[in-house]
Design an enzyme around this catalytic site. Structure first.
Site, PDB file in Angstrom:
ATOM      1  N   LEU A   1      -3.987   4.925  -6.049  1.00  0.00           N
ATOM      2  CA  LEU A   1      -3.705   4.134  -7.253  1.00  0.00           C
ATOM      3  C   LEU A   1      -4.583   2.889  -7.368  1.00  0.00           C
ATOM      4  O   LEU A   1      -5.300   2.700  -8.350  1.00  0.00           O
ATOM      5  CB  LEU A   1      -2.226   3.742  -7.231  1.00  0.00           C
TER       6      LEU A   1
ATOM      7  N   GLY B   1       0.818  -1.199   0.000  1.00  0.00           N
ATOM      8  CA  GLY B   1       0.000   0.000   0.000  1.00  0.00           C
ATOM      9  C   GLY B   1       0.858   1.258   0.000  1.00  0.00           C
ATOM     10  O   GLY B   1       1.959   1.261  -0.530  1.00  0.00           O
ATOM     11  N   LEU B   2       0.345   2.294   0.610  1.00  0.00           N
ATOM     12  CA  LEU B   2       1.032   3.578   0.695  1.00  0.00           C
ATOM     13  C   LEU B   2       1.408   4.128  -0.665  1.00  0.00           C
ATOM     14  O   LEU B   2       2.509   4.617  -0.879  1.00  0.00           O
ATOM     15  CB  LEU B   2       2.300   3.474   1.566  1.00  0.00           C
ATOM     16  N   CYS B   3       0.494   3.980  -1.614  1.00  0.00           N
ATOM     17  CA  CYS B   3       0.789   4.559  -2.918  1.00  0.00           C
ATOM     18  C   CYS B   3      -0.397   5.400  -3.386  1.00  0.00           C
ATOM     19  O   CYS B   3      -0.761   5.388  -4.550  1.00  0.00           O
ATOM     20  CB  CYS B   3       1.162   3.507  -3.932  1.00  0.00           C
ATOM     21  N   GLY B   4      -1.016   6.100  -2.463  1.00  0.00           N
ATOM     22  CA  GLY B   4      -2.081   7.014  -2.849  1.00  0.00           C
ATOM     23  C   GLY B   4      -3.326   6.273  -3.322  1.00  0.00           C
ATOM     24  O   GLY B   4      -3.555   5.137  -2.931  1.00  0.00           O
TER      25      GLY B   4
END
Lengths: 300, 136
Positions: free
Chosen positions: A94, A89-92
């Protein structure tokens, strides 16, 4: 003022967080560059594949070829959807954006093949018809991707579905990634366009230079059989391309998300420092006030 | 003496590019030696050994399945993967074989996993084969 210490503690923790996000941003930037590099190194192979397909076209003596991978069919009425998401995770927004598109297009004819943990989690939670789930390493190799495409082709041959489409995040630039649907099977005209054009050019050239006809190459086995062998490679290649592009999208999205987080953290530290200083000054003023009023009392 | 321009491409990288005297390819219908002035030919390749002969030296690569395009002056090889004999670590390959065999024996694999394991077993066996032949 009791909250002086609280503010100090908060400043410290926000600073720590910003250090982490900063590091993640840098890692994502490096990985993005690498992913783009890999996508570029794919090109010579892809163009050579087009070349060979072009020679095959030129030597077959007919324009249209029949192959299950090229034809629309209606046997099972199912469509396989390959959903390429990230592992982490931690990719906005997306994955969320991509999966929203997937769910919107969902109906009972869809069977899903998830590539990446995030897609699997959502599809499993919604109790969709999940045919298979693949996890990929951070830097997927061609053979990793081929495992997936081989599985897809095998199920296609068995007649479990009539068409295959890919949902992936198209990489536009570092700031923009677009969730995109791409029809993989039947192989679209666009994929073979280059090969066809090359083939036709070669054929007309051969006709111009000699009257013997366009026979240039020998083939082992026959051109038709060979093209049948070649077509699955287009599927392998296309899927690999899309996976690489998804990876590039993921890393750039993460880079941007982490940059925003770092900036936010910095702003927060600034605000908190201001608040801290105000509180500190207020407490000092208070103390002076107390001392001076006490002194005034004594003087009386 | 005439030379052939050989190019070996995989999706991940360009493995080899250069002039060579002759090439031995693992064709789908049998191994074939290719010398300069070979007739134009497109063929399917099996996983196996590709020998590059140049200046009396032979270089051996383990390649996966793919295709080759041969003309009088060039040979283009498209393959899934290629490993130079020098780069093959026999121990690593042997361990890979053992792991794959163990997995296959335990019979817990299904469908695509089974296939992937079988494929990786085949690949590792080719690599070990190349290494052993070279040594003996």
């Amino acid at each position: 003022m009791a909250n002086l210490r609280d503010i100090r503690r908060r400043i410290k923790s926000v600073k720590n967080t910003s250090q982490i996000t900063k590091a993640m941003q840098m890692v994502a930037a490096t990985k993005m560059r690498r992913a783009q590099q890999v996508a570029i190194s794919l090109r010579p192979y892809a163009s050579k594949l087009d070349d060979i397909a072009g020679h095959l076209y030129a030597n077959m003596g007919k324009d249209e070829i029949s192959h299950p991978l090229l034809q629309k069919r209606n046997k099972s009425g199912k469509t396989a959807v390959v959903v390429i998401t990230s592992e982490k995770g931690l990719c906005g927004p997306l994955n969320t954006n991509l999966l929203r598109d997937v769910i919107k297009a969902d109906d009972s004819s869809k069977v899903y093949i998830s590539v990446g943990k995030k897609g699997r989690q959502v599809l499993a939670r919604l109790k969709k018809n999940l045919l298979a789930d693949f996890e990929l390493k951070d830097t997927p190799s061609f053979s990793d991707s081929k495992t997936i495409s081989r599985f897809v082709l095998q199920k296609f041959e068995e007649g479990q579905f009539d068409a295959v489409e890919i949902y992936y995040n198209r990489f536009v630039n570092t700031l923009t990634q677009v969730p995109t649907r791409y029809p993989l099977v039947p192989i679209g005209a666009g994929v073979l366009e280059v090969a066809k054009a090359l083939g036709e050019a070669e054929r007309s050239e051969a006709l111009a230079t000699s009257n013997k006809g366009p026979i240039f190459h020998n083939f082992e086995p026959d051109a038709d059989v060979l093209l049948g062998k070649l077509l699955p490679y287009y599927v392998h290649l296309e899927l690999y391309e899309k996976i690489l592009e998804s990876r590039a999208s993921e890393h750039s999205a993460r880079m941007v998300a982490m940059k925003n987080a770092t900036d936010n953290a910095k702003q927060l530290v600034k605000d908190l420092t201001l608040e801290y200083n105000k509180a500190r000054q207020a407490s000092i003023t208070n103390e002076i006030l107390e001392i001076s009023s006490a002194a005034a009392m004594m003087a009386k | 003496m005439a030379t052939l321009k050989l190019e070996i491409l995989t999706p991940d990288a360009k493995i080899f590019e250069g002039d060579v005297d002759s090439v031995l390819l693992p064709g789908a219908e049998g191994d074939m030696g290719v010398l300069p002035q070979h007739e134009a030919l497109i063929t399917q390749l099996n996983a196996g050994e590709l020998h590059i002969m140049h200046n009396g030296k032979t270089e051996i690569l383990a390649i996966g399945e793919g295709f080759a395009e041969i003309t009088a002056t060039t040979v283009n090889v498209l393959t899934d993967g290629a490993v130079n004999e020098k780069d093959i670590d026999e121990k690593v390959a042997e361990e890979a074989v053992k792991r794959a065999e163990d997995l296959l024996k335990s019979n817990t694999l299904e469908g695509e996993e089974l296939e992937a394991t079988q494929a990786s077993l085949a690949r590792s066996l080719v690599q070990i084969g190349v290494k052993r032949r070279r040594r003996s």
